[in-house]
Design a protein around this motif. Structure first.
Motif, short mmCIF file in Angstrom:
data_model
loop_
_atom_site.label_atom_id
_atom_site.label_comp_id
_atom_site.label_asym_id
_atom_site.label_seq_id
_atom_site.Cartn_x
_atom_site.Cartn_y
_atom_site.Cartn_z
N ALA A 151 0.51 -1.15 -0.05
CA ALA A 151 0.13 -0.08 0.20
C ALA A 151 1.21 1.18 -0.27
N ALA A 152 0.76 2.65 -0.96
CA ALA A 152 0.77 3.61 -0.37
C ALA A 152 -0.23 4.41 -0.21
N VAL A 153 0.30 5.15 1.45
CA VAL A 153 -0.64 5.15 2.73
C VAL A 153 -0.76 7.41 2.50
N PHE A 154 -2.37 7.81 2.48
CA PHE A 154 -2.06 9.27 2.11
C PHE A 154 -2.26 10.07 3.24
N ALA A 155 -1.38 10.60 3.56
CA ALA A 155 -2.06 11.72 4.83
C ALA A 155 -2.39 13.12 4.72
N ILE A 156 -3.23 13.98 4.99
CA ILE A 156 -3.19 15.56 4.77
C ILE A 156 -2.34 16.13 5.23
N SER A 157 -0.86 16.74 5.21
CA SER A 157 -0.15 17.86 6.11
C SER A 157 -0.85 18.59 6.39
N GLY A 158 0.31 18.36 8.09
CA GLY A 158 -0.26 19.36 9.32
C GLY A 158 -1.83 19.18 9.51
N ASN A 159 -2.40 18.26 9.96
CA ASN A 159 -3.94 18.06 10.12
C ASN A 159 -3.41 16.69 11.37
N GLU A 160 -3.75 17.64 13.28
CA GLU A 160 -3.45 16.83 14.17
C GLU A 160 -4.77 15.44 14.13
N ALA A 161 -6.18 16.12 13.22
CA ALA A 161 -6.65 14.80 13.52
C ALA A 161 -6.61 14.29 12.92
N ASN A 162 -5.79 14.18 11.34
CA ASN A 162 -5.61 13.43 10.40
C ASN A 162 -4.37 12.75 10.87
N PHE A 163 -3.28 12.95 11.57
CA PHE A 163 -2.41 12.54 12.34
C PHE A 163 -3.36 10.90 13.35
N ASP A 164 -3.94 11.53 13.38
CA ASP A 164 -4.44 10.59 14.49
C ASP A 164 -4.96 9.86 13.69
N PHE A 165 -5.90 9.68 13.06
CA PHE A 165 -6.52 8.65 12.10
C PHE A 165 -5.46 7.96 10.96
N SER A 166 -4.61 8.47 10.40
CA SER A 166 -3.36 8.01 9.77
C SER A 166 -2.65 6.89 10.67
N ARG A 167 -2.88 6.72 11.94
CA ARG A 167 -2.22 5.71 13.10
C ARG A 167 -2.88 4.56 13.18
N GLN A 168 -4.24 5.01 13.37
CA GLN A 168 -5.23 3.77 13.17
C GLN A 168 -5.55 3.16 12.33
N PHE A 169 -5.39 3.70 11.09
CA PHE A 169 -5.34 3.11 9.29
C PHE A 169 -4.33 2.55 9.15
N LYS A 170 -3.10 2.77 9.38
CA LYS A 170 -2.04 1.95 9.40
C LYS A 170 -1.54 0.75 9.96
N ALA A 171 -1.91 1.03 11.49
CA ALA A 171 -2.33 -0.26 12.68
C ALA A 171 -2.87 -0.71 11.41
N SER A 172 -4.27 -0.91 11.27
CA SER A 172 -5.32 -1.51 10.50
C SER A 172 -4.77 -2.53 9.21
N LEU A 173 -4.02 -1.82 8.54
CA LEU A 173 -3.07 -2.75 7.84
C LEU A 173 -1.73 -3.36 7.76
N LEU A 174 -1.06 -3.08 8.65
CA LEU A 174 0.45 -3.92 8.81
C LEU A 174 -0.60 -5.24 9.97
N GLU A 175 -1.62 -5.00 10.75
CA GLU A 175 -2.30 -6.26 11.79
C GLU A 175 -2.97 -7.08 10.76
N THR A 176 -3.03 -7.13 9.56
CA THR A 176 -3.75 -7.65 8.82
C THR A 176 -3.09 -8.13 7.24
N GLY A 177 -1.76 -7.74 7.76
CA GLY A 177 -0.88 -8.46 6.59
C GLY A 177 -0.84 -7.42 5.56
#
Length: 426
Positions: free
Chosen positions: A189-215
């Motif tokens: 995967a290529a994972v996208f995020a919005i630069s400088g957005n704190e709420a986006n940072f929290d969600f991005s962590r959640q999303f990346k963890a979902s990918l890693l946990e499922t391989g």
């Protein structure tokens, strides 16, 4: 949609002009046998915003700030739900439900100031908050014991028992996104995020963890800004052998990236976005977004259920300015208002803010007016991340949305500890 990893909100110009409804027989404080009364309601004490004939609530949203265009229909959804209650159902225990509103410009400091105005100057009973800047007023509203309903797009909603939602980003993560990508054959995967957005940072962590946990391996991480070179990104994706495009990829960005990928000869197995389930998006970007999958915390309108038909009729009748009405943001506003109305009914004929909070927190079968993927238990859901989503796909012709399942797709919760562990060893 539902999920709101960035600042967004609706627009509108005037408070709801709710009509006066007929009241049935005098109701005592102990609780009536039905919700209507013909003369008025007599209570020993009067809660803020509550009279014998009216309950006044508040609405906070971005009417003029950077995200005002992103969720135009949210306030329309509020108008529609209150319109049905006032015009067709006789109010709540015979009381008309009206509201005052303030523009918070998606700015937390302005949000706090606006909340103070609604509570102290307008004397509202409770508040509906559109997603965006609620972090500004959350702690103060909790200290005042003011009920709040809305879409919990910020994790802070889990901290306060006066704040109610049918959907929570919560702590930790879920396997739902990664499971779906794997089901479509995605592994890199290529994972996208919005630069400088704190709420986006929290969600991005959640999303990346979902990918890693499922391989699903994370190959590239791209932060998108206003001057992003999508041709360059497409070349990097081609060189790295990515088969999945996901993360916080918004429609306008995807409409530039995906043609660049096609020109580079890249055909991803999965392209997934958290927002964009909106006929306006389809009209503007449909061809560019063909095949893209969007996940949402509302039922797909294409299912055309009885409850969806009722909501669309209400939007046409009481919020004709919100066009088209088939928008997840309209559902967010409609359900946020429905949740507040449910609390008023549960609190009884003589509501207080405390009785509202206690009674609504005890509801274990809230179905969001039939518009959300599954019923939720309000007594426990604020401590849990939402694990179920609806998935729709932009048709190959770019002119329609296609539900990928009639039922919600649900995954497993990933604890905060497990998420931190996954992200520390990607």
């Amino acid at each position: 949609m539902v999920l709101a990893p960035y600042r967004r909100s609706p627009r509108s110009r005037a408070a709801l002009a709710a009509s006066t409804v007929g009241l049935a027989a005098l109701v005592a404080c102990g609780g009536p046998t039905n919700e209507t009364a013909s003369v008025g309601i007599s209570c020993e004490t009067t809660a803020p915003g509550v009279t014998a004939t009216e309950v006044k609530i508040g609405l906070l949203h971005d009417d003029s700030g950077p995200s005002a265009e992103a969720m135009r229909a949210f306030r329309g959804g509020v108008d529609a739900r209150l319109g049905v209650t006032n015009e067709e159902d006789g109010g709540v225990f015979g009381r008309t439900v009206t509201y005052a509103w303030r523009d918070d410009q998606a700015d937390p400091s302005i949000n706090l100031q606006a909340a103070r105005q609604l509570v102290t100057d307008e004397n509202v009973f409770g508040i509906i908050e559109a997603p965006g800047a609620e972090a500004g007023s959350a702690e103060w509203l909790h200290q005042q014991g003011v009920p709040v309903t809305g879409l919990a797009s910020d994790r802070l909603w889990t901290r306060y028992d006066n704040m109610f939602s049918w959907f929570y980003l919560g702590e930790g993560s879920v396997t739902t996104w990664g499971d779906f990508i794997r089901s479509r054959g995605g592994t890199r995967a290529a994972v996208f995020a919005i630069s400088g957005n704190e709420a986006n940072f929290d969600f991005s962590r959640q999303f990346k963890a979902s990918l890693l946990e499922t391989g699903v391996e994370i190959i590239n991480i791209f932060e998108v800004a206003g001057t992003t070179n999508y041709v360059n990104i497409a070349q990097q994706i081609k060189a790295s052998g990515v088969d999945t495009i996901a993360g916080v990829l918004l429609p306008d960005a995807a409409a530039e990236l995906l043609p660049a990928l096609r020109d580079a000869g890249v055909r991803p197995k999965v392209v997934m976005m958290p927002l964009g389930y909106d006929q306006n998006v389809l009209a503007r970007y449909g061809q560019q977004l063909a095949g893209t999958v969007i996940y949402s915390a509302v039922k797909p309108f294409e299912l055309n259920t009885t409850e969806q038909q009722a909501m669309l009729t209400a939007m046409t009748t009481y919020a004709p300015q919100a066009k088209p009405p088939q928008q997840d943001s309209a559902v967010d506003g409609y359900v946020a208002a429905d949740l507040l109305l449910r609390g008023l009914r549960e609190a009884g004929a003589c509501p207080t803010r405390e009785s509202f909070i206690n009674a609504l927190r005890a509801v274990n079968d809230y179905n969001g007016a039939g518009l959300i993927p599954h019923s939720v238990d309000l007594s426990t859901n604020r401590n849990k991340i939402s694990v179920c989503y609806s998935f729709v796909q932009v048709g190959t012709d770019g002119q329609r949305f296609v539900p990928l399942s009639e039922d919600a797709t649900c995954g497993q919760e990933i604890t905060s500890q497990k998420m931190d562990q996954l992200l520390s060893n990607p």
